[in-house]
Each structure stands twice: as structure tokens, then as C-alpha cells.
Design a protein around this motif. Sequence first.
Motif, PDB file in Angstrom:
ATOM      1  N   SER A  32      -4.292 -20.734  17.288  1.00  0.00           N
ATOM      2  CA  SER A  32      -4.219 -20.662  18.752  1.00  0.00           C
ATOM      3  C   SER A  32      -3.208 -19.612  19.186  1.00  0.00           C
ATOM      4  N   GLY A  33      -2.102 -19.520  18.460  1.00  0.00           N
ATOM      5  CA  GLY A  33      -1.116 -18.483  18.762  1.00  0.00           C
ATOM      6  C   GLY A  33      -1.643 -17.095  18.480  1.00  0.00           C
ATOM      7  N   ASP A  36      -9.655 -25.880  20.453  1.00  0.00           N
ATOM      8  CA  ASP A  36     -10.030 -27.258  20.170  1.00  0.00           C
ATOM      9  C   ASP A  36     -10.919 -27.254  18.937  1.00  0.00           C
ATOM     10  N   PRO A  87      -5.478 -29.183  11.205  1.00  0.00           N
ATOM     11  CA  PRO A  87      -4.897 -29.209  12.554  1.00  0.00           C
ATOM     12  C   PRO A  87      -3.714 -28.264  12.725  1.00  0.00           C
ATOM     13  N   GLN A  88      -2.788 -28.211  11.723  1.00  0.00           N
ATOM     14  CA  GLN A  88      -1.638 -27.307  11.868  1.00  0.00           C
ATOM     15  C   GLN A  88      -2.073 -25.847  11.802  1.00  0.00           C
ATOM     16  N   SER A  89      -3.128 -25.566  11.020  1.00  0.00           N
ATOM     17  CA  SER A  89      -3.654 -24.201  10.985  1.00  0.00           C
ATOM     18  C   SER A  89      -4.315 -23.842  12.310  1.00  0.00           C
ATOM     19  N   GLY A  90      -4.927 -24.844  12.957  1.00  0.00           N
ATOM     20  CA  GLY A  90      -5.529 -24.612  14.268  1.00  0.00           C
ATOM     21  C   GLY A  90      -4.496 -24.252  15.321  1.00  0.00           C
ATOM     22  N   GLU A  91      -3.322 -24.893  15.257  1.00  0.00           N
ATOM     23  CA  GLU A  91      -2.243 -24.540  16.187  1.00  0.00           C
ATOM     24  C   GLU A  91      -1.772 -23.116  15.955  1.00  0.00           C
ATOM     25  N   TRP A  92      -1.664 -22.749  14.687  1.00  0.00           N
ATOM     26  CA  TRP A  92      -1.236 -21.386  14.350  1.00  0.00           C
ATOM     27  C   TRP A  92      -2.265 -20.368  14.810  1.00  0.00           C
ATOM     28  N   HIS A 106      -5.333 -22.091  23.623  1.00  0.00           N
ATOM     29  CA  HIS A 106      -5.510 -23.317  22.834  1.00  0.00           C
ATOM     30  C   HIS A 106      -6.912 -23.380  22.269  1.00  0.00           C
TER      31      HIS A 106
END
Length: 285
Positions: A215-216, A223, A208-213, A221
Motif C-alpha cells: 500500500s505504501g 484491500d 497482510p503485512q506485505s499488503g500494508e507495505w 490502501h
Amino acid sequence: MAPITTGAQPAAHAIHAKADQHAAAKKTAKRHAAPRKSTAPKLHARRSTTVAKRVVRTAAPYRVRAGDTLSAIAARHGISLAALLKANYFSDPNVVLSGSVVRLPQAARQQPVSKPAPHRAAPKRAKTAIPKTPVHRPHDSATVAATRAALARESVPSRTQTKALIETTARRYGVNPRLALGIGWQESGWSQRAVSPVNAIGTMQVMPQSGEWASGLVGRHLDLLDAHDNVTAGIAILRFLTSNAHDLDQAIGGYYQGLGAMQKHGPYADTRQYIRNVRTLMDRL
């Protein structure tokens, strides 16, 4: 009777003649006298502090978005490609990493002497370390169970469809499709329903934290429960790794161990096996 003449008349005539000569001389002298100085201000006396003589060039930061190219960025901001290249250092101008920052040289403009252009600091670049590493402790069973339950409600593609999705997305982001396929198979066997004990999600097993990164990196965003976004996240991370790693083995190991740990410690024993597996898959798939 003859007129009587006296000596007074010639004397009066002489006085008037001299007066006339004096008046004429005075009039001539006045005509030829130097003109009086004008009180109007001289043109060169205008204030010289309104505009600086030296042209000041400024540069503004721009964060690269998915699909950007240097030519497109230059055209969009009304600058030449040569000026953009001169203002930045690109190890490979053909590859522009989404999420990175480039400096845009602005058109030269005159700045008032009393108000110089303020200095603007460029925004900080994204950290080079990928959050995902194999040493993460397992999430609590409730979190992992919730992720699996959420994925069970999702409509997911078949393995054949997933393979095509990986290849298409890899080409769009400039990543070797065989590398993306090898990573995807090693991580999940191209299964979007896969969830690891550390809550790595989907086809590309993205934390999940890699997914946020990620997204940047792509500018929107992502999903991770969605198959398309999950593959996009994994391939965006792969593009970053291949652009910043020393070689392909370090990039592959960085996906599993983390690039920062790879650069600092080298590959761990299980990471070396991971690299060999992916290399073999790249030749077979």
C-alpha cells in the motif's frame, strides 16, 4: 570765493575705494570657494548585509506515487527533466519505483545572510526486505478461518477474468506480464479465494503485512480481499523486486523467500524449485 581744499578728502576717497575693492575681492573669493560637503548619505553606503551575494540552491524530497514518470514529476514541479536527473541517480530513468524518494531541485533564490535555509533531512526509504517468507509459522486456525469466510462473501472474478486482470495491471506498472502470470499461477492457480496456512491471501498470496507495505508503494490502501487490489499488491511487490534484485531468478525467489534472505543466504532448496516452476510457467502461459 574759491573753495578751500584740504588733504582730508582725497584720503577718505582712497579709504572707500580700498574698502570697495576688498569687498569685491571677498565676494569673488566666496563665489569660487569649494562647495560644502553634503550631509545626505551616499548611495554606496547602504547596508550590504540584507542579501547574500551567493545564490543558495535547495532541494526538497518527493515520494513517487503510482503512475508517476520523471517527465511528469518535473513538469508538475516546474523544473526541467535535466535538472531532475542531475539531482538524482537513476539506474534506469525509464523505471521509477512507486514509494521511492527523489530530490526536487528548487528554483534558485536569494537567502538572507542572517537566516540561512534550514537543512531538511530526506525521509527514510522503504526497507528492501519483503516481509513474506516461507518460514513463517502458521497463523491460528481462527484467523485463517476468518479470512476464508470473508473471502467467501466476496464476489471474485473467474480465472479467465483474473488472467486478464493480471496482464492489464502488470503492463500498467511496467512488469513483465508473463512473470506476473507465472507468479500468480504458482501461488494460487489464479484463484482469489485461496488462503494459505500462514494467512497469505488471494490470487497473489499476499501476507497482510506485505499488503500494508505494498500500500505504501502504490500510495493508497489496498484491500487484499478485493481481487483488483490483491493483484495490484502482488505486482507492486514484483516491480520492486525486479528493480532491486541482481537478476530475474533473485527477483522470483525474493517473492517466495524474501529479497533480504535471498541476498544474504541465497536461495533455499524449496526456493530453487519455486524459481524453476515459475520459469516454466512463464514459457507456457
